[in-house]
Design a protein around this motif. Structure first.
Motif, PDB file in Angstrom:
ATOM      1  N   GLY A   6       1.002  -1.239   0.139  1.00 22.16           N
ATOM      2  CA  GLY A   6       0.027   0.046   0.120  1.00 22.16           C
ATOM      3  C   GLY A   6       0.691   1.240  -0.242  1.00 22.16           C
ATOM      4  O   GLY A   6       0.313   2.245  -0.763  1.00 22.16           O
ATOM      5  N   ARG A  15       2.012   1.972  -3.558  1.00 25.61           N
ATOM      6  CA  ARG A  15       0.636   2.239  -4.367  1.00 25.61           C
ATOM      7  C   ARG A  15       0.384   3.745  -4.031  1.00 25.61           C
ATOM      8  O   ARG A  15       0.162   4.384  -5.008  1.00 25.61           O
ATOM      9  CB  ARG A  15      -0.241   1.259  -4.036  1.00 25.61           C
ATOM     10  CG  ARG A  15      -1.771   1.759  -4.522  1.00 25.61           C
ATOM     11  CD  ARG A  15      -2.831   0.836  -3.816  1.00 25.61           C
ATOM     12  NE  ARG A  15      -2.900   1.437  -2.268  1.00 25.61           N
ATOM     13  CZ  ARG A  15      -3.276   0.748  -1.479  1.00 25.61           C
ATOM     14  NH1 ARG A  15      -3.417  -0.426  -1.371  1.00 25.61           N
ATOM     15  NH2 ARG A  15      -3.287   1.197  -0.153  1.00 25.61           N
ATOM     16  N   ARG A  61       0.404 -11.707  -3.974  1.00 28.24           N
ATOM     17  CA  ARG A  61      -0.495 -10.439  -3.281  1.00 28.24           C
ATOM     18  C   ARG A  61      -1.750 -10.305  -4.274  1.00 28.24           C
ATOM     19  O   ARG A  61      -2.124 -11.122  -4.916  1.00 28.24           O
ATOM     20  CB  ARG A  61       0.387  -9.174  -3.342  1.00 28.24           C
ATOM     21  CG  ARG A  61       1.561  -9.425  -2.299  1.00 28.24           C
ATOM     22  CD  ARG A  61       2.634  -8.409  -2.195  1.00 28.24           C
ATOM     23  NE  ARG A  61       3.722  -8.695  -1.251  1.00 28.24           N
ATOM     24  CZ  ARG A  61       3.377  -8.105  -0.021  1.00 28.24           C
ATOM     25  NH1 ARG A  61       2.428  -7.192   0.158  1.00 28.24           N
ATOM     26  NH2 ARG A  61       4.419  -8.605   0.789  1.00 28.24           N
ATOM     27  N   ASP A  62      -2.570  -9.511  -3.706  1.00 27.01           N
ATOM     28  CA  ASP A  62      -3.851  -9.364  -4.198  1.00 27.01           C
ATOM     29  C   ASP A  62      -4.095  -9.029  -5.596  1.00 27.01           C
ATOM     30  O   ASP A  62      -4.605  -9.430  -6.677  1.00 27.01           O
ATOM     31  CB  ASP A  62      -5.020  -8.766  -3.331  1.00 27.01           C
ATOM     32  CG  ASP A  62      -4.446  -7.426  -2.781  1.00 27.01           C
ATOM     33  OD1 ASP A  62      -3.313  -7.075  -3.238  1.00 27.01           O
ATOM     34  OD2 ASP A  62      -4.946  -7.013  -1.996  1.00 27.01           O
ATOM     35  N   ASN A  77      -1.046  -3.490  -5.790  1.00 28.26           N
ATOM     36  CA  ASN A  77      -0.711  -3.751  -4.624  1.00 28.26           C
ATOM     37  C   ASN A  77       0.794  -4.734  -4.566  1.00 28.26           C
ATOM     38  O   ASN A  77       1.360  -5.086  -3.630  1.00 28.26           O
ATOM     39  CB  ASN A  77      -1.370  -4.686  -3.588  1.00 28.26           C
ATOM     40  CG  ASN A  77      -2.636  -3.376  -3.036  1.00 28.26           C
ATOM     41  OD1 ASN A  77      -2.327  -2.150  -3.036  1.00 28.26           O
ATOM     42  ND2 ASN A  77      -3.554  -3.927  -2.782  1.00 28.26           N
ATOM     43  N   ASP A  79      -8.495 -16.697  -2.301  1.00 31.32           N
ATOM     44  CA  ASP A  79      -8.712 -15.956  -1.055  1.00 31.32           C
ATOM     45  C   ASP A  79     -10.107 -15.011  -1.327  1.00 31.32           C
ATOM     46  O   ASP A  79      -9.764 -13.838  -1.927  1.00 31.32           O
ATOM     47  CB  ASP A  79      -7.557 -15.222  -0.659  1.00 31.32           C
ATOM     48  CG  ASP A  79      -7.922 -14.223   0.461  1.00 31.32           C
ATOM     49  OD1 ASP A  79      -9.067 -14.074   0.966  1.00 31.32           O
ATOM     50  OD2 ASP A  79      -7.073 -13.724   0.917  1.00 31.32           O
ATOM     51  N   ARG A 107     -10.470 -11.017  -1.231  1.00 28.85           N
ATOM     52  CA  ARG A 107     -10.144 -10.409  -2.371  1.00 28.85           C
ATOM     53  C   ARG A 107     -11.297  -9.480  -2.804  1.00 28.85           C
ATOM     54  O   ARG A 107     -11.082  -8.537  -3.499  1.00 28.85           O
ATOM     55  CB  ARG A 107      -9.198 -10.921  -2.920  1.00 28.85           C
ATOM     56  CG  ARG A 107      -7.772 -11.096  -2.599  1.00 28.85           C
ATOM     57  CD  ARG A 107      -7.028 -12.138  -3.444  1.00 28.85           C
ATOM     58  NE  ARG A 107      -5.758 -12.666  -2.671  1.00 28.85           N
ATOM     59  CZ  ARG A 107      -4.989 -13.828  -2.951  1.00 28.85           C
ATOM     60  NH1 ARG A 107      -5.281 -14.382  -4.113  1.00 28.85           N
ATOM     61  NH2 ARG A 107      -4.013 -14.247  -2.360  1.00 28.85           N
ATOM     62  N   ARG A 154     -12.068  -6.362  -1.011  1.00 27.63           N
ATOM     63  CA  ARG A 154     -10.772  -5.656  -1.076  1.00 27.63           C
ATOM     64  C   ARG A 154     -10.820  -4.942  -2.377  1.00 27.63           C
ATOM     65  O   ARG A 154     -10.747  -3.711  -2.433  1.00 27.63           O
ATOM     66  CB  ARG A 154      -9.509  -6.525  -0.750  1.00 27.63           C
ATOM     67  CG  ARG A 154      -9.194  -6.873   0.565  1.00 27.63           C
ATOM     68  CD  ARG A 154      -7.899  -7.786   0.492  1.00 27.63           C
ATOM     69  NE  ARG A 154      -6.807  -6.725   0.224  1.00 27.63           N
ATOM     70  CZ  ARG A 154      -5.927  -6.197   1.048  1.00 27.63           C
ATOM     71  NH1 ARG A 154      -6.302  -6.080   2.263  1.00 27.63           N
ATOM     72  NH2 ARG A 154      -5.054  -5.343   0.715  1.00 27.63           N
ATOM     73  N   ARG A 178     -13.504  -2.134  -2.392  1.00 22.99           N
ATOM     74  CA  ARG A 178     -12.949  -1.194  -1.259  1.00 22.99           C
ATOM     75  C   ARG A 178     -11.941  -0.280  -2.143  1.00 22.99           C
ATOM     76  O   ARG A 178     -11.987   1.055  -2.234  1.00 22.99           O
ATOM     77  CB  ARG A 178     -12.223  -1.775  -0.195  1.00 22.99           C
ATOM     78  CG  ARG A 178     -12.994  -1.674   0.973  1.00 22.99           C
ATOM     79  CD  ARG A 178     -12.106  -1.782   2.078  1.00 22.99           C
ATOM     80  NE  ARG A 178     -11.102  -2.934   2.313  1.00 22.99           N
ATOM     81  CZ  ARG A 178     -10.068  -2.856   2.490  1.00 22.99           C
ATOM     82  NH1 ARG A 178      -9.497  -1.366   3.056  1.00 22.99           N
ATOM     83  NH2 ARG A 178      -8.991  -3.431   2.680  1.00 22.99           N
ATOM     84  N   ARG A 180     -12.482   3.470  -3.379  1.00 22.53           N
ATOM     85  CA  ARG A 180     -11.613   4.549  -2.633  1.00 22.53           C
ATOM     86  C   ARG A 180     -10.780   5.312  -3.701  1.00 22.53           C
ATOM     87  O   ARG A 180     -10.933   6.697  -3.524  1.00 22.53           O
ATOM     88  CB  ARG A 180     -10.659   3.712  -1.811  1.00 22.53           C
ATOM     89  CG  ARG A 180      -9.825   4.871  -0.867  1.00 22.53           C
ATOM     90  CD  ARG A 180      -8.439   4.299  -0.400  1.00 22.53           C
ATOM     91  NE  ARG A 180      -8.713   3.145   0.668  1.00 22.53           N
ATOM     92  CZ  ARG A 180      -7.942   2.303   1.023  1.00 22.53           C
ATOM     93  NH1 ARG A 180      -6.564   2.364   0.649  1.00 22.53           N
ATOM     94  NH2 ARG A 180      -7.880   1.354   1.938  1.00 22.53           N
TER      95      ARG A 180
HETATM   96  P1  ATP Z   1      -5.012  -0.020   3.183  1.00 24.77           P
HETATM   97  O1  ATP Z   1      -4.732   1.316   2.567  1.00 24.77           O
HETATM   98  O2  ATP Z   1      -6.655  -0.550   3.091  1.00 24.77           O
HETATM   99  O3  ATP Z   1      -4.406  -0.336   4.563  1.00 24.77           O
HETATM  100  P2  ATP Z   1      -3.128  -2.110   2.004  1.00 24.77           P
HETATM  101  O4  ATP Z   1      -3.002  -2.592   0.802  1.00 24.77           O
HETATM  102  O5  ATP Z   1      -2.086  -1.270   2.745  1.00 24.77           O
HETATM  103  O6  ATP Z   1      -4.715  -1.208   2.029  1.00 24.77           O
HETATM  104  P3  ATP Z   1      -3.043  -4.209   3.890  1.00 24.77           P
HETATM  105  O7  ATP Z   1      -4.432  -5.010   4.373  1.00 24.77           O
HETATM  106  O8  ATP Z   1      -2.347  -3.438   5.028  1.00 24.77           O
HETATM  107  O9  ATP Z   1      -3.518  -3.148   2.880  1.00 24.77           O
HETATM  108  O10 ATP Z   1      -2.091  -5.202   3.274  1.00 24.77           O
HETATM  109  C1  ATP Z   1      -0.715  -4.922   2.886  1.00 24.77           C
HETATM  110  C2  ATP Z   1      -0.359  -5.499   1.447  1.00 24.77           C
HETATM  111  O11 ATP Z   1      -0.579  -7.028   1.864  1.00 24.77           O
HETATM  112  C3  ATP Z   1      -1.364  -5.113   0.382  1.00 24.77           C
HETATM  113  O12 ATP Z   1      -0.784  -4.029  -0.309  1.00 24.77           O
HETATM  114  C4  ATP Z   1      -1.206  -6.365  -0.393  1.00 24.77           C
HETATM  115  O13 ATP Z   1       0.051  -6.416  -1.068  1.00 24.77           O
HETATM  116  C5  ATP Z   1      -1.087  -7.788   0.621  1.00 24.77           C
HETATM  117  N1  ATP Z   1      -2.336  -7.943   0.798  1.00 24.77           N
HETATM  118  C6  ATP Z   1      -3.280  -7.913   1.870  1.00 24.77           C
HETATM  119  N2  ATP Z   1      -4.095  -8.547   1.967  1.00 24.77           N
HETATM  120  C7  ATP Z   1      -4.080  -9.694   0.993  1.00 24.77           C
HETATM  121  C8  ATP Z   1      -4.919 -10.590   0.455  1.00 24.77           C
HETATM  122  N3  ATP Z   1      -6.211 -10.883   0.943  1.00 24.77           N
HETATM  123  N4  ATP Z   1      -4.251 -11.448  -0.467  1.00 24.77           N
HETATM  124  C9  ATP Z   1      -3.045 -10.930  -1.086  1.00 24.77           C
HETATM  125  N5  ATP Z   1      -2.345 -10.071  -0.724  1.00 24.77           N
HETATM  126  C10 ATP Z   1      -2.990  -9.198   0.290  1.00 24.77           C
END
Ligand code: ATP
Length: 397
Positions: A18, A21, A106-107, A111, A151, A154, A157, A160, A164
């Motif tokens: 994140g 990103r 990752r998702d 990300n 998963d 996702r 996610r 969201r 966003r």
């Molecule tokens: P936010 O801004 O909502 O916190 P984020 O992308 O930083 O978004 P986190 O949940 O902190 O969200 O996750 C950090 C990283 O971990 C993500 O950027 C992604 O690369 C990875 N990640 C999180 N959840 C998943 C998932 N369900 N499947 C795969 N990768 C994930």
């Protein structure tokens, strides 16, 4: 500094997820997810020492740790996953594929970006899957076809991030998502994870839009068969940002938990018993469950009272005194009525602050026998005071 520590330990270290990103999007983000090619825990310990912070969490089995710095920042450190098909070829390729494996788990492409932190090539963007291009095009794309099956959280996610950043789902991603929803993959998600996703959604600024998407993709039924997000709920939710500003302008000491307003609106179609059991199952705190129960059982009656022509301030006070700020704001929103808003504003700023200077204890100390008439007398004085019928009332305000 991180780069130097990495150099000393001869480890390749990256910041991922994140933070990267949002850096590219120009959005503030203080989630520092660091990935180490090698022993992440060792790196975390070294980092804590250098920064005069401490390792506050360590999970040997996952190779992860969390470092808190002296300035209160938190850095999550993880080790890249072990390399499966390691090629004995050139070293840089092996390095890269190590990180690549990690990013591939990752998702979404946006990300799965990383930035190198070692001094040599500090700041280099590493983009194996076209994440930067997708960010620029405003697209949410998964990395492989089984992503939503592997998963299903996702799916939530994706919605969201779509809302966003005002992005769109890539075409194939959308098709695979719809397919996964049809296959009911969400049924396999534990309640704990489902609850977590719901809370994250409700805490987004665009919660109302995300809830509309959950309705459109027929996802609400996985929370409860009767749950819905209708045009009416959506319209009421559109008042929430306004209500937030209104509360801010009142400059009262409590913070409004805005996400609870969305939750109260969401469970509106359910009966009290259904809402209670859903929220209990999702382990939403008891405090909120009590709010739902209270609102559903008494909001009509309270709104009627507030709309009455000749209502006395003391009646308003007695009817509102046990409500939390969220319940009060909820009443304003669902009433769609300025008189109700004015009463609640008057209650928040004036009525609830009125206190008697005398207590039963004071009277006992003067030597009078305690008795039920004390309470009655004090109550009567307070009622007069609330209604502005005591001379001292104006002077004190
Ligand atoms: P936010 O801004 O909502 O916190 P984020 O992308 O930083 O978004 P986190 O949940 O902190 O969200 O996750 C950090 C990283 O971990 C993500 O950027 C992604 O690369 C990875 N990640 C999180 N959840 C998943 C998932 N369900 N499947 C795969 N990768 C994930």
């Amino acid at each position: 500094e991180i780069g130097k520590i990495a150099d000393n330990l001869e480890l390749d270290v990256y910041i991922v997820g994140g933070f990267v990103r949002d850096l590219i999007l120009g959005v503030e983000n203080f989630d520092f997810d660091i990935v180490v090619e090698g022993n992440g825990i060792k790196f975390a310990r070294e980092l804590a020492e250098e920064l005069e912070g401490e390792v506050i969490e360590e999970h040997q089995e996952f190779g992860t740790a969390c470092v808190a710095t002296r300035l209160g920042l938190k850095l999550d450190v993880a080790s890249c996953r072990v390399e499966y098909y390691q090629s004995p070829g050139a070293l840089p390729e092996v390095e890269a594929s190590d990180l690549k494996q990690d990013l591939f788990r990752r998702d979404f492409t946006l990300n799965a970006l990383a930035i190198k932190l070692n001094s040599e090539r500090f700041g280099k963007l590493i983009d194996f899957f076209g994440g930067k291009e997708d960010l620029e095009a405003g697209l949410i794309r998964i990395l492989h076809n089984f992503s939503f099956i592997d998963d299903p959280t996702r799916i939530f996610r994706a919605l969201r991030f779509v809302n966003r950043y005002d992005f769109e789902l890539g075409q194939i991603t959308r098709e695979l998502m719809e397919h996964a929803i049809d296959q009911k993959v969400v049924e396999g998600v534990s309640l704990g994870r489902l609850s977590n996703e719901l809370e994250l959604i409700l805490k987004e600024e665009t919660a109302a839009e995300i809830l509309s998407d959950l309705e459109e993709f027929d996802l609400l039924k996985f929370f409860h068969p009767q749950l819905s997000w209708t045009a009416k709920q959506s319209k009421l939710a559109s008042e929430i940002p306004w209500a937030e500003r209104w509360v801010e302008e009142l400059e009262i000491e409590e913070e409004l938990a805005v996400w609870q307003l969305y939750l109260l609106l969401l469970v509106n179609p359910l009966s009290v018993a259904e809402a209670k059991s859903l929220l209990t199952e999702l382990k939403i705190s008891n405090d909120i469950i009590a709010k739902v129960e209270f609102i559903k059982e008494s909001d009509k009656e309270k709104l009627e009272l507030l709309r009455e022509f000749n209502v006395q301030p003391s009646e308003v006070y007695n009817s509102l005194k046990s409500l939390s700020l969220e319940e009060l704001v909820y009443l304003v929103i669902v009433s769609e009525n300025t008189e109700v808003k004015d009463w609640i504003e008057f209650y928040l700023l004036e009525l609830r602050r009125i206190e008697l200077q005398v207590t039963g204890k004071d009277i006992i100390e003067l030597g009078y026998e305690p008795g039920p008439c004390f309470e009655k007398a004090l109550q009567a004085v307070k009622t007069k005071k609330l209604n502005g019928e005591l001379e001292t009332y104006e002077a004190e305000r």
